[in-house]
Enzyme design. Structure first.
Site, short mmCIF file in Angstrom:
data_model
loop_
_atom_site.label_atom_id
_atom_site.label_comp_id
_atom_site.label_asym_id
_atom_site.label_seq_id
_atom_site.Cartn_x
_atom_site.Cartn_y
_atom_site.Cartn_z
N GLY A 137 -79.25 -4.15 103.04
CA GLY A 137 -79.85 -4.27 104.36
C GLY A 137 -78.96 -4.72 105.48
N GLY A 142 -75.64 -0.77 101.13
CA GLY A 142 -75.37 0.66 101.26
C GLY A 142 -74.67 0.93 102.59
NE ARG A 143 -78.20 0.75 107.97
CZ ARG A 143 -79.08 1.67 108.33
NH1 ARG A 143 -78.75 2.61 109.17
NH2 ARG A 143 -80.31 1.63 107.86
NE ARG A 157 -79.64 6.23 110.22
CZ ARG A 157 -79.47 5.40 111.22
NH1 ARG A 157 -78.55 5.64 112.13
NH2 ARG A 157 -80.21 4.33 111.32
CE1 TYR A 205 -79.85 5.07 103.18
CE2 TYR A 205 -78.74 3.64 104.75
CZ TYR A 205 -79.37 3.83 103.54
OH TYR A 205 -79.54 2.76 102.68
CD GLU A 236 -80.80 -3.60 95.04
OE1 GLU A 236 -81.49 -3.14 95.98
OE2 GLU A 236 -81.28 -3.83 93.91
CE1 TYR A 263 -85.86 6.21 109.49
CE2 TYR A 263 -83.60 6.92 109.70
CZ TYR A 263 -84.70 6.66 108.92
OH TYR A 263 -84.62 6.85 107.57
CB CYS A 279 -86.78 26.46 116.00
SG CYS A 279 -85.58 27.77 115.95
CD GLU A 280 -88.98 20.66 113.96
OE1 GLU A 280 -89.63 19.76 114.54
OE2 GLU A 280 -89.13 20.97 112.77
#
Ligand code: LLP
Length: 423
Positions: free
Chosen positions: A240, A276-277, A313, A374, A274, A317, A346-347
């Site tokens: 985290g 990650g980022r 991302r 991510y 743990e 988010y 196409c969004e």
């Protein structure tokens, strides 16, 4: 020493290789990772933890490329996995099964089976139903599963709601008032062995107070369990730690770990984390080429060849990622304008950045920073776009860590209808 990802003489470099060279050789969009930065982050964790019994389990979901797992396995990392696929990736990369923890709310019996047969270190269990299933699966194959119970401490980690995991409205963990009961059940199950206690309250954490509050709760639970004769070998605090994307002020890895160790002072218990980022996030960039510029009376759009399928991302988010030209135009030959950097999908949610002041022209290369975590791991084939290439730079060596996907990769495993007879 120079920073491994920086502009030198107006050119963006990853270690000793220019991003433009990589674009020329491998095309765009391409993820580029710096081996030195990955190692540096991991070693920061390792060094500060050297004095405490500990295990650093890299969260594979942040970036699961085999080359990256390989780097970390060689440094002695453990791994936090959430699926059979991640388990097999770690084993393929030479990771030690005895250093694997298995997280996630929905492990299937087949995944438990595979992890048990691989003799992983521990399952982070998230519900009574999962615990009893794990006991059954273990029994069938004559194994004992080591477990820790993931506690939901109901704290607000003050991060994006989609990546907050330790509040009671979240699906994760066991409510703290049910934890002791679950340990008592675990102690009665013949094919379960109690190993530790676990929590993970969210990702991109900048404020440490919610984590500290969770540690207090876990320590209280450990004391209650001790009185009941249940002794734990480890406390797992999940991952985290946030990184700097723009102007966030997360603690350094050393300060983050020191604060945790402070709370654990005097406890004879192994610490698992743990991350990650914080290991891979700032070690990676995504390079993309400007395809078209479209200026309207209302907005200027720079349409690039990376899209939400490559880097989700911002769309998911509303995440802010720094976007820089690969080649800086110091003489201001191109006038800066305010651009929306958008992809071809196409969004209208397909954007990488809104309202960025940049001097760019068609065919320029742009770099999206903070893309190591991510990024590729959340990419997809939406709009039948092959996923980007991934390149790992180690000093002046360039290693193609993943080929750009081709059309045959795209349709791999798909089946046309059987041919009609007589046609
Ligand atoms: N452990 C567990 C149980 C987790 O669920 C996670 C992340 C981690 C460790 C690693 O957290 P980290 O150190 O990377 O923050 N896709 C989102 C992030 C989702 C995080 C999910 N769990 C994003 O792009 O921001």
């Amino acid at each position: 020493m120079n920073h491994p990802i920086e502009h030198r003489d107006n050119e963006l470099y990853i270690e000793s290789v220019s991003a433009a060279e990589i674009a020329k050789e491998f095309g765009t969009p391409t993820y580029i990772y710096s081996k030195a930065l990955i190692e540096k982050a991991f070693l920061s964790y390792q060094n500060i933890l050297a004095s405490h019994q500990s295990l650093i389990c890299y969260a594979v979901k942040a970036n699961s490329n085999l080359a990256i797992l390989d780097i970390l396995a060689r440094l002695g990392a453990g791994f936090d996995i959430v699926s059979e696929g991640e388990l097999k990736r770690v084993l393929t990369a030479g990771g030690d099964p005895k250093k694997i923890v298995f997280s996630g709310v929905g492990k299937k019996p087949s995944e438990m089976n595979c992890a048990l047969k691989s003799d992983i270190y521990c399952f982070n269990v998230e519900s009574e139903a999962e615990l009893t299933m794990l006991n059954e699966v273990s029994k069938k194959i004559g194994k004992t599963a080591s477990v820790s119970i993931r506690v939901n401490p109901d704290v607000n980690p003050t991060t994006h709601p989609y990546i907050a995991t330790g509040m009671r409205k979240n699906k994760f963990g066991v409510p703290k008032n049910e934890v002791i009961k679950l340990y008592e059940l675990a102690s009665r199950l013949p094919n379960i062995s109690i190993q530790g206690i676990d929590c993970h309250i969210g990702s991109q954490l900048v404020d440490l107070n919610p984590l500290i509050e969770s540690i207090h709760q876990l320590l209280e639970l450990i004391d209650v369990l001790q009185v009941k004769g249940i002794t734990l070998e480890h406390i797992n605090l999940g991952g985290g730690l946030g990184i700097i994307y723009r102007n966030e002020k997360p603690p350094s890895i050393a300060d983050y770990v020191s604060s945790i160790l402070n709370e654990l002072d005097g406890q004879n218990i192994k610490l698992i984390i743990e991350p990650g980022r914080s290991i891979v996030g700032n070690a990676g960039i995504l390079i993309t080429e400007v395809q078209y510029l479209k200026t309207t009376s209302h907005r200027n759009f720079a349409i690039v060849d990376a899209a939400m399928n490559d880097m989700l991302r911002p769309a998911l988010y509303d995440a802010w990622l720094e976007i820089l030209p690969v080649r800086l135009d110091r003489r201001n030959k191109t006038k800066a304008k305010t651009w929306d950097i958008v992809g071809p999908v196409c969004e209208s949610g397909d954007f990488l950045g809104h309202q960025r002041d940049l001097s760019i022209k068609q065919n320029d290369l742009l770099a999206i920073l903070g893309a190591g975590a991510y990024g590729f791991s959340m990419s997809s084939n939406y709009n039948s776009r092959g996923r980007a290439a991934e390149v790992l730079v180690d000093s002046n060596n360039v290693h193609l860590a993943r080929n750009r996907e081709s059309f045959s990769d795209l349709i791999l495993g798909e089946n046309l209808l059987p041919k009609k007879e007589n046609s």
